[in-house]
Design an enzyme around this catalytic site. Structure first.
Site, PDB file in Angstrom:
ATOM      1  N   LYS A 197      29.563  65.960 -41.365  1.00 38.41           N
ATOM      2  CA  LYS A 197      29.620  66.287 -39.929  1.00 38.41           C
ATOM      3  C   LYS A 197      28.518  65.582 -39.156  1.00 38.41           C
ATOM      4  CE  LYS A 197      31.394  70.841 -41.002  1.00 38.41           C
ATOM      5  NZ  LYS A 197      30.870  72.170 -41.296  1.00 38.41           N
ATOM      6  N   GLY A 351      27.348  75.507 -46.255  1.00 37.11           N
ATOM      7  CA  GLY A 351      28.299  76.000 -47.244  1.00 37.11           C
ATOM      8  C   GLY A 351      28.524  75.048 -48.404  1.00 37.11           C
ATOM      9  N   GLY A 374      26.273  76.635 -40.060  1.00 42.59           N
ATOM     10  CA  GLY A 374      25.985  76.293 -38.662  1.00 42.59           C
ATOM     11  C   GLY A 374      24.746  77.021 -38.150  1.00 42.59           C
TER      12      GLY A 374
HETATM   13  N1  ATP Z   1      30.305  59.471 -48.479  1.00 49.57           N
HETATM   14  C1  ATP Z   1      31.098  60.437 -48.061  1.00 49.57           C
HETATM   15  N2  ATP Z   1      32.280  60.172 -47.492  1.00 49.57           N
HETATM   16  C2  ATP Z   1      33.108  61.159 -47.082  1.00 49.57           C
HETATM   17  N3  ATP Z   1      32.823  62.461 -47.181  1.00 49.57           N
HETATM   18  C3  ATP Z   1      31.654  62.794 -47.742  1.00 49.57           C
HETATM   19  C4  ATP Z   1      30.746  61.811 -48.204  1.00 49.57           C
HETATM   20  N4  ATP Z   1      29.666  62.445 -48.697  1.00 49.57           N
HETATM   21  C5  ATP Z   1      29.899  63.771 -48.573  1.00 49.57           C
HETATM   22  N5  ATP Z   1      31.096  63.991 -48.001  1.00 49.57           N
HETATM   23  C6  ATP Z   1      31.736  65.295 -47.744  1.00 49.57           C
HETATM   24  O1  ATP Z   1      30.975  66.074 -46.863  1.00 49.57           O
HETATM   25  C7  ATP Z   1      31.448  67.395 -46.962  1.00 49.57           C
HETATM   26  C8  ATP Z   1      30.370  68.368 -46.598  1.00 49.57           C
HETATM   27  O2  ATP Z   1      29.860  68.074 -45.332  1.00 49.57           O
HETATM   28  P1  ATP Z   1      29.308  69.163 -44.320  1.00 49.57           P
HETATM   29  O3  ATP Z   1      28.693  68.396 -43.220  1.00 49.57           O
HETATM   30  O4  ATP Z   1      30.392  70.138 -44.026  1.00 49.57           O
HETATM   31  O5  ATP Z   1      28.119  69.876 -45.174  1.00 49.57           O
HETATM   32  P2  ATP Z   1      27.742  71.401 -45.365  1.00 49.57           P
HETATM   33  O6  ATP Z   1      26.563  71.461 -46.216  1.00 49.57           O
HETATM   34  O7  ATP Z   1      28.901  72.168 -45.865  1.00 49.57           O
HETATM   35  O8  ATP Z   1      27.427  71.950 -43.929  1.00 49.57           O
HETATM   36  P3  ATP Z   1      28.188  73.161 -43.155  1.00 49.57           P
HETATM   37  O9  ATP Z   1      27.962  74.422 -43.896  1.00 49.57           O
HETATM   38  O10 ATP Z   1      27.593  73.123 -41.799  1.00 49.57           O
HETATM   39  O11 ATP Z   1      29.665  72.854 -43.151  1.00 49.57           O
HETATM   40  C9  ATP Z   1      31.913  67.553 -48.388  1.00 49.57           C
HETATM   41  O12 ATP Z   1      33.234  68.044 -48.388  1.00 49.57           O
HETATM   42  C10 ATP Z   1      31.814  66.136 -48.984  1.00 49.57           C
HETATM   43  O13 ATP Z   1      32.930  65.781 -49.744  1.00 49.57           O
HETATM   44  O1  3PG Z   2      31.025  80.436 -42.053  1.00 50.05           O
HETATM   45  C1  3PG Z   2      30.174  80.446 -41.148  1.00 50.05           C
HETATM   46  O2  3PG Z   2      29.394  79.485 -40.935  1.00 50.05           O
HETATM   47  C2  3PG Z   2      30.022  81.709 -40.337  1.00 50.05           C
HETATM   48  O3  3PG Z   2      30.700  82.788 -40.912  1.00 50.05           O
HETATM   49  C3  3PG Z   2      30.482  81.490 -38.903  1.00 50.05           C
HETATM   50  O4  3PG Z   2      31.840  81.184 -38.868  1.00 50.05           O
HETATM   51  P1  3PG Z   2      32.457  80.391 -37.629  1.00 50.05           P
HETATM   52  O5  3PG Z   2      31.951  78.963 -37.737  1.00 50.05           O
HETATM   53  O6  3PG Z   2      33.955  80.516 -37.744  1.00 50.05           O
HETATM   54  O7  3PG Z   2      31.923  81.050 -36.373  1.00 50.05           O
END
Ligand code: ATP
Ligand code: 3PG
Length: 394
Positions: A197, A351, A374
């Site tokens: 993201k 997550g 988030g």
């Molecule tokens: N090089 C890459 N190309 C494409 N996707 C990638 C790459 N590296 C990581 N990812 C993907 O990024 C995703 C996770 O990104 P994200 O930004 O949602 O992290 P996060 O720790 O889960 O944060 P949040 O809890 O805010 O969602 C994973 O599903 C992973 O497969």
């Molecule tokens: O999973 C999360 O990050 C929290 O439960 C908040 O959920 P939301 O992004 O749907 O508000």
């Protein structure tokens, strides 16, 4: 924290509306990760032991203001009952006469779980009428939903306008750990930002540049920076309209004396799949038809070394597509370096990073795994969390 917690109030005999974040992943009605339920237990147990009548409220998923059968909290009530070793009643609604009748029948120490608060359009609009309905059910509002603290909704913020509002233990712990990490960090302080993201995470990078000694960039996020450095990224994830910002951040890092680490080699694939052809290339040599899906072995070594020499590491977002075993090594190397560094305080947010650490069996080696994705990012960005600001001051 200058906000009141449940320790500061008498809960005996009181009807307590306790907002928790039971937004857990589910597949076919089965909870696949109960971390958030377990994390809420200390507050719930405290309320039970201290004679409160416990009314729990949570959202699950994003049902957009209507009842969605698969998003009912029924499986959560069942699992919570097992974890608490006591009966947890559950209503099919979150307010109204039937719920009031259930609340009136509660004895001290009883636990009732309301239906998904997002089944009502007023929840996400922070509608005052809905907040009043929630407030009517209780004498006290306890907010323990750190994961939803960045949302100004009726059950996380609005309700606090009508009844006394205090934090639960999980909320308190999350704010304390993340707050300490940012306000008075042990050094060297390293932030690792990865994941996909780009838009969501750009803001936090700017803020972190004022705080950290080392900033490590990985995951899909990295390729906007790689492009900004003038290299081709092939089919890798790219946020073209953020290239200028990436350049600005790299200049800012230099100006502030922050060591900025980017991949020097990557694993590229000809397809986004477990069975894709893959190879390791240097960062200047990503082929135009290939996609970088993980950091390479040299990068892993450099990152692990920085981690081992850090006193505090905040990590949000995986280094590669760790869900596919073929591209999990980079994320695993970072998790392993943290696990092998007992003197490094590690805070995992988001997550997917938490899921990755769990997948590698290293979760118990981390110092703190945040229940907020988030929410932890917005906190690190220095933004105010409505679920916290509305609580009563000490
Ligand atoms: N090089 C890459 N190309 C494409 N996707 C990638 C790459 N590296 C990581 N990812 C993907 O990024 C995703 C996770 O990104 P994200 O930004 O949602 O992290 P996060 O720790 O889960 O944060 P949040 O809890 O805010 O969602 C994973 O599903 C992973 O497969
Ligand atoms: O999973 C999360 O990050 C929290 O439960 C908040 O959920 P939301 O992004 O749907 O508000």
């Amino acid at each position: 924290m200058n906000k009141k917690s449940i320790r500061d109030v008498d809960v005996k005999g009181k009807r307590v509306f306790c907002r928790v974040d039971f937004n857990v992943p589910m597949k076919d009605g089965v909870i696949t990760d109960e971390t958030r339920i377990v994390a809420a237990l200390p507050t719930i147990q405290y309320l039970i032991e201290n004679g409160a009548k416990v009314i729990l409220a949570s959202h699950l998923g994003r049902p957009k203001g209507q009842a969605v059968e698969e998003m009912r909290l029924t499986p959560v009530a069942k699992r919570l009952g097992e974890l608490l070793g006591k009966d947890v009643k559950k209503t099919d609604e979150a307010y109204g006469p039937a719920v009031e009748a259930e609340v009136n029948s509660l004895q001290e120490g009883d636990v009732l779980l309301l239906e998904n608060v997002r089944f009502y359009a007023g929840e996400e609009k922070n509608d005052a009428e809905l907040a009043k309905e929630f407030a009517k059910l209780a004498d006290l509002f306890v907010n323990d939903a750190f994961g939803a603290a960045h949302r100004a909704h009726a059950s996380t913020a609005g309700i606090a306008d009508y009844i006394p509002a205090v934090s639960g233990f999980l909320m308190e712990k999350e704010l304390e750990v993340l707050g300490k990490a940012l306000s008075n960090p042990d050094r060297p302080f390293t932030a690792i930002i990865g994941g996909a993201k780009v838009k969501d995470k750009i803001g936090v990078i700017r803020h972190l540049l004022d705080k950290v000694d080392n900033l490590i960039i990985g995951g899909g996020l990295a390729y906007t920076f790689v492009k900004a450095q003038g290299h081709e990224v092939g089919k890798s994830l790219l946020e073209a309209d953020k290239i200028d910002l990436a350049n600005e951040f790299m200049a800012l890092a230099k100006e502030k004396g922050v060591n900025f680490y980017m991949p020097v080699d990557v694993v590229v694939a000809d397809d986004f799949s477990e069975t894709a052809n893959k190879k390791v290339v240097s960062i200047e040599e990503i082929p135009s038809d290939w996609e970088a899906l993980d950091i390479g072995p040299k990068t892993r070594e450099i990152y692990a070394d920085v981690i081992r020499n850090s006193k505090l590491v905040v990590w949000n977002g995986p280094m590669g597509v760790f869900e596919l075993n073929a591209f999990a090594e980079g994320t695993k190397a970072v998790a392993q370096a943290l696990a092998d560094s007992p003197d490094t305080y590690s805070v995992i947010g988001g997550g997917d990073s938490a899921a990755a650490v769990e997948k590698f069996g290293l979760a118990d080696k981390m110092s703190h795994i945040s229940t907020g994705g988030g929410a932890s990012l917005e906190f690190m960005e220095g933004k105010e969390l409505p679920g916290v600001t509305r609580l009563n001051d000490k």
